[in-house]
Write an enzyme that holds these catalytic residues in place. Structure first.
Site: not given
Ligand code: IMP
Ligand code: MG
Length: 181
Positions: A42, A96-97, A100, A149-150, A156, A162
């Site tokens: 991402g 990081e993208d 979350d 959710f973006v 993606d 993407r």
């Molecule tokens: P975390 O471990 O829950 O913080 O997840 C992080 C990863 O989940 C990010 O690096 C993204 O790849 C994916 N992610 C979290 N939120 C979104 C979203 O809104 N859209 C797309 N991918 C997301």
């Molecule tokens: Mg993903």
């Protein structure tokens, strides 16, 4: 799923955020070498733009963490890709993208600690603090958004979207297919 228009963050606004983040990283780093550790997949668009904005000398490394199936976190994080070159004594910027739940970042930071870096910081284009399950450092964050959710600019939904140059909200409209079918 439905792609919302206009975008939540237009392409030009993204580039402005990236430039601001690069300025902050440059300012704090005092010209010392940096490792840009991009979290695949991402963050590749963000990292590529950030790299070109940074004045700080840096090398590129990549890691991959897998925690998502569709748009729901499974709570499990694996690290299938990790740099083979030592990170000991290096200043590492984890790129990081989006932040979350924080699970991915927490696991990657734990793994990084084993390498004995001189410094570790987290840089994310987007932040969804309302979703956080594990507290993580937010050293450099471009924009805080609500619980949407973006997709786009690297983000993606099941590998789609993407390549969009803007970030859009993806809304659940009750359909299971991506093309309205
Ligand atoms: P975390 O471990 O829950 O913080 O997840 C992080 C990863 O989940 C990010 O690096 C993204 O790849 C994916 N992610 C979290 N939120 C979104 C979203 O809104 N859209 C797309 N991918 C997301
Ligand atoms: Mg993903």
């Amino acid at each position: 799923m439905r792609l919302c228009d206009p975008p939540l963050i237009p392409a030009r606004a993204i580039q402005k955020l990236v430039a601001e983040l690069a300025t902050a990283v440059d300012r704090d780093g005092d010209g010392q070498d940096l490792v840009l550790m991009t979290v695949l997949k991402g963050a590749i668009y963000f990292a590529a733009d950030l790299s070109r904005q940074l004045e700080t000398p840096h090398r590129l490394e990549f890691c991959r963490a897998r925690s998502y199936a569709g748009n729901e976190s499974t709570g499990q994080v694996q690290i299938p890709i990790w740099p083979d070159k030592s990170l000991a004594g290096q200043r590492v910027l984890l790129v990081e993208d989006i932040l979350d739940t924080g699970r991915t970042t927490a696991v990657l930071l734990d793994r990084l600690k084993l390498e004995g870096p001189a410094d570790t910081r987290v840089c994310a284009l987007l932040n969804k603090p309302s979703r956080r399950v594990i507290p993580i450092p937010e050293d450099y964050v471009g924009l805080t958004i609500g619980n949407h959710f973006v997709v786009g600019y690297g983000l993606d939904y099941e590998e789609h979207y993407r390549g969009l140059d803007a970030v859009h909200v993806l809304e659940d409209d009750g359909s299971s297919g991506l093309d309205g079918g």
